[in-house]
Each structure stands twice: as structure tokens, then as C-alpha cells.
Write a protein that holds these residues in place. Structure first.
Motif, PDB file in Angstrom:
ATOM      1  N   VAL A   1     -22.227  32.572   5.473  1.00 46.37           N
ATOM      2  CA  VAL A   1     -21.094  32.212   4.623  1.00 46.37           C
ATOM      3  C   VAL A   1     -19.939  31.734   5.489  1.00 46.37           C
ATOM      4  O   VAL A   1     -19.576  32.377   6.478  1.00 46.37           O
ATOM      5  CB  VAL A   1     -20.637  33.416   3.766  1.00 46.37           C
ATOM      6  N   ARG A   2     -19.353  30.618   5.094  1.00 48.49           N
ATOM      7  CA  ARG A   2     -18.105  30.159   5.701  1.00 48.49           C
ATOM      8  C   ARG A   2     -17.037  30.188   4.618  1.00 48.49           C
ATOM      9  O   ARG A   2     -17.119  29.477   3.615  1.00 48.49           O
ATOM     10  CB  ARG A   2     -18.262  28.754   6.267  1.00 48.49           C
ATOM     11  N   THR A   3     -16.042  31.039   4.797  1.00 50.83           N
ATOM     12  CA  THR A   3     -14.966  31.173   3.820  1.00 50.83           C
ATOM     13  C   THR A   3     -13.803  30.259   4.169  1.00 50.83           C
ATOM     14  O   THR A   3     -13.687  29.765   5.292  1.00 50.83           O
ATOM     15  CB  THR A   3     -14.478  32.624   3.745  1.00 50.83           C
ATOM     16  N   GLY A   4     -12.954  30.024   3.177  1.00 52.47           N
ATOM     17  CA  GLY A   4     -11.794  29.171   3.388  1.00 52.47           C
ATOM     18  C   GLY A   4     -12.139  27.699   3.468  1.00 52.47           C
ATOM     19  O   GLY A   4     -11.343  26.901   3.976  1.00 52.47           O
ATOM     20  N   VAL A   5     -13.310  27.321   2.960  1.00 54.28           N
ATOM     21  CA  VAL A   5     -13.740  25.922   2.990  1.00 54.28           C
ATOM     22  C   VAL A   5     -13.967  25.458   1.555  1.00 54.28           C
ATOM     23  O   VAL A   5     -14.838  25.983   0.851  1.00 54.28           O
ATOM     24  CB  VAL A   5     -15.031  25.731   3.805  1.00 54.28           C
ATOM     25  N   GLU A   6     -13.202  24.493   1.111  1.00 51.50           N
ATOM     26  CA  GLU A   6     -13.337  23.983  -0.255  1.00 51.50           C
ATOM     27  C   GLU A   6     -14.213  22.744  -0.286  1.00 51.50           C
ATOM     28  O   GLU A   6     -14.020  21.817   0.497  1.00 51.50           O
ATOM     29  CB  GLU A   6     -11.970  23.651  -0.846  1.00 51.50           C
ATOM     30  N   VAL A   7     -15.177  22.740  -1.199  1.00 49.33           N
ATOM     31  CA  VAL A   7     -16.009  21.566  -1.426  1.00 49.33           C
ATOM     32  C   VAL A   7     -15.293  20.690  -2.451  1.00 49.33           C
ATOM     33  O   VAL A   7     -15.060  21.114  -3.585  1.00 49.33           O
ATOM     34  CB  VAL A   7     -17.408  21.957  -1.922  1.00 49.33           C
ATOM     35  N   THR A   8     -14.935  19.495  -2.063  1.00 47.86           N
ATOM     36  CA  THR A   8     -14.170  18.605  -2.951  1.00 47.86           C
ATOM     37  C   THR A   8     -15.048  17.619  -3.708  1.00 47.86           C
ATOM     38  O   THR A   8     -14.671  17.148  -4.783  1.00 47.86           O
ATOM     39  CB  THR A   8     -13.116  17.841  -2.152  1.00 47.86           C
ATOM     40  N   SER A   9     -16.217  17.289  -3.161  1.00 47.18           N
ATOM     41  CA  SER A   9     -17.124  16.390  -3.876  1.00 47.18           C
ATOM     42  C   SER A   9     -18.533  16.533  -3.326  1.00 47.18           C
ATOM     43  O   SER A   9     -18.728  16.837  -2.138  1.00 47.18           O
ATOM     44  CB  SER A   9     -16.668  14.928  -3.766  1.00 47.18           C
ATOM     45  N   VAL A  10     -19.502  16.315  -4.220  1.00 45.32           N
ATOM     46  CA  VAL A  10     -20.913  16.231  -3.836  1.00 45.32           C
ATOM     47  C   VAL A  10     -21.495  15.016  -4.542  1.00 45.32           C
ATOM     48  O   VAL A  10     -21.380  14.888  -5.769  1.00 45.32           O
ATOM     49  CB  VAL A  10     -21.699  17.501  -4.230  1.00 45.32           C
ATOM     50  N   ARG A  11     -22.123  14.122  -3.773  1.00 42.04           N
ATOM     51  CA  ARG A  11     -22.728  12.921  -4.349  1.00 42.04           C
ATOM     52  C   ARG A  11     -24.132  12.737  -3.777  1.00 42.04           C
ATOM     53  O   ARG A  11     -24.390  13.093  -2.621  1.00 42.04           O
ATOM     54  CB  ARG A  11     -21.899  11.674  -4.021  1.00 42.04           C
ATOM     55  N   ARG A  12     -25.009  12.171  -4.612  1.00 39.70           N
ATOM     56  CA  ARG A  12     -26.339  11.834  -4.125  1.00 39.70           C
ATOM     57  C   ARG A  12     -26.241  10.664  -3.152  1.00 39.70           C
ATOM     58  O   ARG A  12     -25.477   9.719  -3.371  1.00 39.70           O
ATOM     59  CB  ARG A  12     -27.258  11.479  -5.296  1.00 39.70           C
ATOM     60  N   ASN A  13     -27.015  10.746  -2.098  1.00 39.26           N
ATOM     61  CA  ASN A  13     -27.030   9.661  -1.120  1.00 39.26           C
ATOM     62  C   ASN A  13     -27.668   8.413  -1.725  1.00 39.26           C
ATOM     63  O   ASN A  13     -28.752   8.487  -2.303  1.00 39.26           O
ATOM     64  CB  ASN A  13     -27.793  10.076   0.135  1.00 39.26           C
ATOM     65  N   ALA A  14     -27.005   7.276  -1.561  1.00 42.51           N
ATOM     66  CA  ALA A  14     -27.519   6.031  -2.124  1.00 42.51           C
ATOM     67  C   ALA A  14     -28.606   5.415  -1.258  1.00 42.51           C
ATOM     68  O   ALA A  14     -29.447   4.651  -1.739  1.00 42.51           O
ATOM     69  CB  ALA A  14     -26.373   5.034  -2.299  1.00 42.51           C
ATOM     70  N   ASP A  15     -28.604   5.754   0.033  1.00 35.74           N
ATOM     71  CA  ASP A  15     -29.525   5.110   0.965  1.00 35.74           C
ATOM     72  C   ASP A  15     -30.592   6.052   1.500  1.00 35.74           C
ATOM     73  O   ASP A  15     -31.188   5.806   2.544  1.00 35.74           O
ATOM     74  CB  ASP A  15     -28.746   4.518   2.133  1.00 35.74           C
ATOM     75  N   GLY A  16     -30.843   7.162   0.813  1.00 38.96           N
ATOM     76  CA  GLY A  16     -31.853   8.102   1.279  1.00 38.96           C
ATOM     77  C   GLY A  16     -31.840   9.362   0.453  1.00 38.96           C
ATOM     78  O   GLY A  16     -31.054   9.499  -0.497  1.00 38.96           O
ATOM     79  N   PRO A  17     -32.717  10.327   0.777  1.00 39.43           N
ATOM     80  CA  PRO A  17     -32.782  11.565   0.002  1.00 39.43           C
ATOM     81  C   PRO A  17     -31.589  12.471   0.267  1.00 39.43           C
ATOM     82  O   PRO A  17     -30.878  12.326   1.268  1.00 39.43           O
ATOM     83  CB  PRO A  17     -34.075  12.207   0.492  1.00 39.43           C
ATOM     84  N   GLY A  18     -31.385  13.412  -0.635  1.00 37.02           N
ATOM     85  CA  GLY A  18     -30.373  14.427  -0.427  1.00 37.02           C
ATOM     86  C   GLY A  18     -28.986  14.036  -0.883  1.00 37.02           C
ATOM     87  O   GLY A  18     -28.786  13.035  -1.596  1.00 37.02           O
ATOM     88  N   PHE A  19     -28.010  14.819  -0.452  1.00 35.70           N
ATOM     89  CA  PHE A  19     -26.648  14.723  -0.954  1.00 35.70           C
ATOM     90  C   PHE A  19     -25.648  14.805   0.198  1.00 35.70           C
ATOM     91  O   PHE A  19     -25.940  15.368   1.256  1.00 35.70           O
ATOM     92  CB  PHE A  19     -26.379  15.867  -1.943  1.00 35.70           C
ATOM     93  N   THR A  20     -24.475  14.273  -0.053  1.00 38.89           N
ATOM     94  CA  THR A  20     -23.376  14.383   0.900  1.00 38.89           C
ATOM     95  C   THR A  20     -22.217  15.089   0.233  1.00 38.89           C
ATOM     96  O   THR A  20     -21.778  14.695  -0.852  1.00 38.89           O
ATOM     97  CB  THR A  20     -22.917  12.997   1.387  1.00 38.89           C
ATOM     98  N   ALA A  21     -21.755  16.161   0.866  1.00 38.17           N
ATOM     99  CA  ALA A  21     -20.627  16.939   0.359  1.00 38.17           C
ATOM    100  C   ALA A  21     -19.415  16.719   1.258  1.00 38.17           C
ATOM    101  O   ALA A  21     -19.519  16.831   2.486  1.00 38.17           O
ATOM    102  CB  ALA A  21     -20.978  18.420   0.309  1.00 38.17           C
ATOM    103  N   GLU A  22     -18.303  16.411   0.634  1.00 36.79           N
ATOM    104  CA  GLU A  22     -17.043  16.344   1.363  1.00 36.79           C
ATOM    105  C   GLU A  22     -16.317  17.669   1.173  1.00 36.79           C
ATOM    106  O   GLU A  22     -16.205  18.168   0.050  1.00 36.79           O
ATOM    107  CB  GLU A  22     -16.186  15.183   0.865  1.00 36.79           C
TER     108      GLU A  22
END
Length: 418
Positions: A96-117
Motif C-alpha cells: 500500500v502507498r498512502t497519500g497518493v491520489e489516482v486522478t484518472s484511469v484510461r485504457r491504452n489505445a496502442d496496447g493492452p492494459g491501462f494507464t493511471a495518472e
């Protein structure tokens, strides 16, 4: 800002995220849990000071750890619950990493998986588990305008009676939160009005067993869908003061003014539906139905459990049921604050994938999203009635982790053949 690659990203480190981490670790799945605050933060800062769990400690826990500071038949305080999940995360070495906010998650357009900012950089993941729970956005119905001159807060912002301005208080919502807050305010000497809607009213205990046990042996925790028309009916039960059955007639006898569902507000006058008696009587019926089912279970299995005729005792209907208040002048009644115990809405604005229905709610089956690679854990009725309880979250997470690991094995097989 950094970039981090991980196989599974779990967003949220409350009970759902911790449970998910345990099952992923047992399956040897590399993962990362991100939490914008602290572990089990909502138990710490979005609950009132005197809150205790609504289930006894023997029931409201994960299988791998008992409460160290609460007796099995006692009800843990909010601080003890938060401490329990911290201890559990430490026990399983949850990443667990605390104090880290996930602001967006999007599916990768050019490959599998997702990118989270996130607030600390980018995370790339093959799978994403949304474990942020159901208590995301407090709902206050737009009924009483600001110019009415009363302080309005949601139950998630209520802490104690001293927080509210002097004067009478209206509590809207008669589930577990609303009932306990109204009772606390009444005990503090406030004049309290409680708006009562449809609800279920189980016995705290019956024939020497807690209602959590009865729902278990009767198979009611395993109900996969709520009864028709009861999808949003609240449960009125309390672990406060050692645990007791909620009794609206007793609350009225103790001085709380019971009213029906809150309607509209015009020029400082608040209207209520003529449904108070109906709602209370239907709650009584839900209690009797459970008692009848419990008695039948005892007889069928030849159990030596003591009779409990007091559980069916019912006091006289108070005046408020016989002649319900339909309108209230807030100023004349001295009401200076309203506590809205009216639930929450989900908020997945950060999860920008095709995993939601037309209403914006997660579209899933038992936590497996319609968006491949995205999962949900921690929602009511995720798989069954017990999903909203701590132990139910643990079992839901086990199923979701199993599905994720099956998908992972197929991907590994495909990669090995290339």
C-alpha cells in the motif's frame, strides 16, 4: 514525476482494497494498492465520534485476524475498526502507498492494459480494481433552500451534538446512521425530529444469538438480489450502548418527534408524507418475519435455544403514529440544523472506461466489469446481501481475484505459445 509498471493496480485501501491485496498476494500476483489518504480513512474521518460497528467483532472481521482489543460479542469503535485494517495490511504485507491520489484511469489505445495518472506520477497496469467503496459522494436532497436559515450537514460530516448550533434538530433518514444520531442528540438534551422512511428492522439478538448469526444460518446473507422494490430500503439496527434492537415507539416515548418521509419546503415550512405509521408497521413486519423464520429453524433442527417472548413485545402506538405531523414551521419549532442521513452516490469520475450503465453506476456481474480488465470490489449487493458487511467484502474480493487470476493464466498461456 515517475512512471511505474505493475500487473494489477488496486485503487483504495479501505476494507475492499486490503481484502483484494490479500487474495492477490496469495495467488502470487504482483500488485500495487494506492490510497489518497490513510488506510481505512473513511472509518476515521467520515463517521461520528461515538460510532461503533453494527455487527459484533466475531462477525465483522476478516477470517485471518481477530480483533485484539474487542471481545467477540462486543461492537468495535470506529478507531478500533480502522486500527484493525491497518494491522491486517501490515500482517499480509500489503503493498500500500498512502497519500497518493489516482486522478484518472484510461485504457491504452496502442496496447493492452491501462494507464493511471496519479498525484505522484504515472502507473501502467494490465488490470485495474476499483476498491473505493460505495460511500463516495454524500447525497443531500435539494429540499430545504439555503435561505431557510438552518445549518444543513450530511451524516458523514456529523461528529457530535456540540458541533451543531443551539436549538432543535431534524434528522432525515431512519436507517442505522439516522437512528443512532437522533438518539445521541436526544440523550444530549436536544429536541429532535426524526423523519422515518421505509426500512427493515431486525432484532439485535434473538434466542441468545445475534441477528448476524440468524441471517447466516437462514441463508439470508447469500440472497443474490434484493426483494423487488427493496433495492434501497435501509436497515435500522444498532451496536450502540452494547447493542440493542431499534424500537421507534420507544424513541417516541423518549421524546423524539417522529414524522414521515420529508417532502418539500416552502417559505420555511417543511412538509412530510402521511406514511409514518405505514413505514413503522412494515418495519415491525420485517422483524416478525425474521423471528418466525428463526423459530422454524430452531424447531426443524432441534436446537436448545431459550424462548424469547420479549422480542415480540410491542408498546402502544405513539400519538405521532395516530395523528402524524404533516407540516413543520422550522423557525417556530426552533430547528436550527438538519442532519441528512440520506446515503451516498458513487463517483467514478476518475475511472474513464466503458464500465458503467446509463445511470453512471458500475456495470458488472459479481464485480467483473463489462470492461475487460476492470473490476469492482466493496459495493453493496456486489454478489449478495452480505457484500456490504466486512466479511462479505473479503469473500467478494476472493471471487474477483480468482477471476482476475484465471484471465492472467490465459494471457500467460498465450504468451508462452508465441
Amino acid at each position: 514525476m515517475s512512471t511505474h509498471d505493475v500487473e494489477v493496480l488496486v485503487v483504495g485501501a479501505g476494507q475492499a482494497g486490503v481484502a483484494m491485496s490479500e487474495h492477490l498476494s496469495e495467488g502470487g500476483v504482483p500488485h500495487l494498492v494506492l490510497e489518497r489518504d490513510r488506510i481505512a480513512e473513511r472509518w476515521r474521518t467520515e463517521r461520528w465520534d461515538s460510532l461503533v460497528a453494527n455487527g459484533p467483532a466475531w462477525h465483522d472481521r476478516f477470517p485471518g485476524l481477530e480483533f485484539s482489543d474487542v471481545g467477540p460479542d462486543e461492537f468495535a469503535s470506529k478507531e478500533q475498526v480502522a486500527g484493525y485494517f491497518e494491522s491486517y495490511a501490515e500482517k499480509i504485507a500489503a503493498p500500500v502507498r498512502t497519500g497518493v491520489e489516482v486522478t484518472s484511469v484510461r485504457r491504452n489505445a496502442d496496447g493492452p492494459g491501462f494507464t493511471a495518472e496519479t498525484s505522484e506520477g504515472t502507473v501502467r497496469a494490465r488490470f485495474v480494481v476499483a476498491a473505493t467503496g460505495p460511500f463516495q459522494r454524500p447525497v443531500i436532497p435539494p429540499i430545504v433552500p439555503e435561505q431557510a436559515g438552518v445549518q444543513q450537514i450530511h451524516s458523514s460530516s456529523y461528529r457530535n451534538p456540540a458541533q451543531l448550533p443551539e436549538g432543535s434538530v431534524l434528522v432525515v433518514g431512519a436507517g442505522s446512521s439516522g437512528v443512532q444520531i437522533a438518539d445521541e442528540l436526544n440523550r444530549s438534551g436536544r429536541e429532535v425530529y426524526l423523519s422515518v422512511g421505509p426500512h427493515e428492522r431486525p432484532p439485535r439478538s434473538y434466542r441468545g444469538r445475534d441477528f448476524c448469526w440468524w441471517l447466516g444460518v437462514l441463508g439470508l446473507w447469500d440472497a443474490e438480489t434484493p426483494p423487488s422494490g427493496a433495492e434501497h430500503v435501509t436497515i435500522a439496527v444498532s451496536g450502540a450502548h452494547g447493542g440493542h434492537t431499534v424500537d421507534f415507539r420507544a424513541l417516541a416515548a423518549e421524546g423524539i418527534h417522529l414524522v414521515g418521509m420529508t417532502g418539500s419546503c416552502t417559505e420555511g415550512r417543511l412538509s412530510f408524507a402521511d406514511d409514518l405509521a405505514t413505514n413503522i408497521l412494515q418495519g415491525d413486519e420485517s422483524l416478525r418475519d425474521l423471528l418466525d423464520a428463526a423459530d422454524a429453524y430452531v424447531d426443524r433442527n432441534g436446537l436448545d435455544l431459550p424462548a424469547d417472548p420479549g422480542a415480540r413485545a410491542q408498546g402502544p402506538d405513539p400519538q405521532c403514529m395516530r395523528d402524524p405531523l404533516r407540516e413543520l414551521d422550522l423557525a417556530a419549532a426552533g430547528i436550527t440544523s438538519i442532519v441528512w442521513a440520506t446515503g451516498f452516490a458513487v463517483d467514478y469520475g476518475w475511472l474513464q472506461v466503458d464500465a458503467f450503465d446509463e445511470t453512471g453506476r458500475p456495470d458488472h456481474r459479481r464485480g467483473v466489469s463489462t470492461e475487460p480488465g476492470v473490476y469492482f470490489v466493496g459495493l453493496p449487493w456486489l454478489s449478495r446481501r452480505g457484500s456490504s458487511f466486512i466479511w462479505g467484502v473479503w469473500h467478494d474480493a476472493k471471487h474477483v481475484a480468482g477471476h482476475l487470476m484465471t484471465q492472467r493464466s490465459y494471457l500467460a498461456h498465450d504468451a508462452a505459445r508465441r
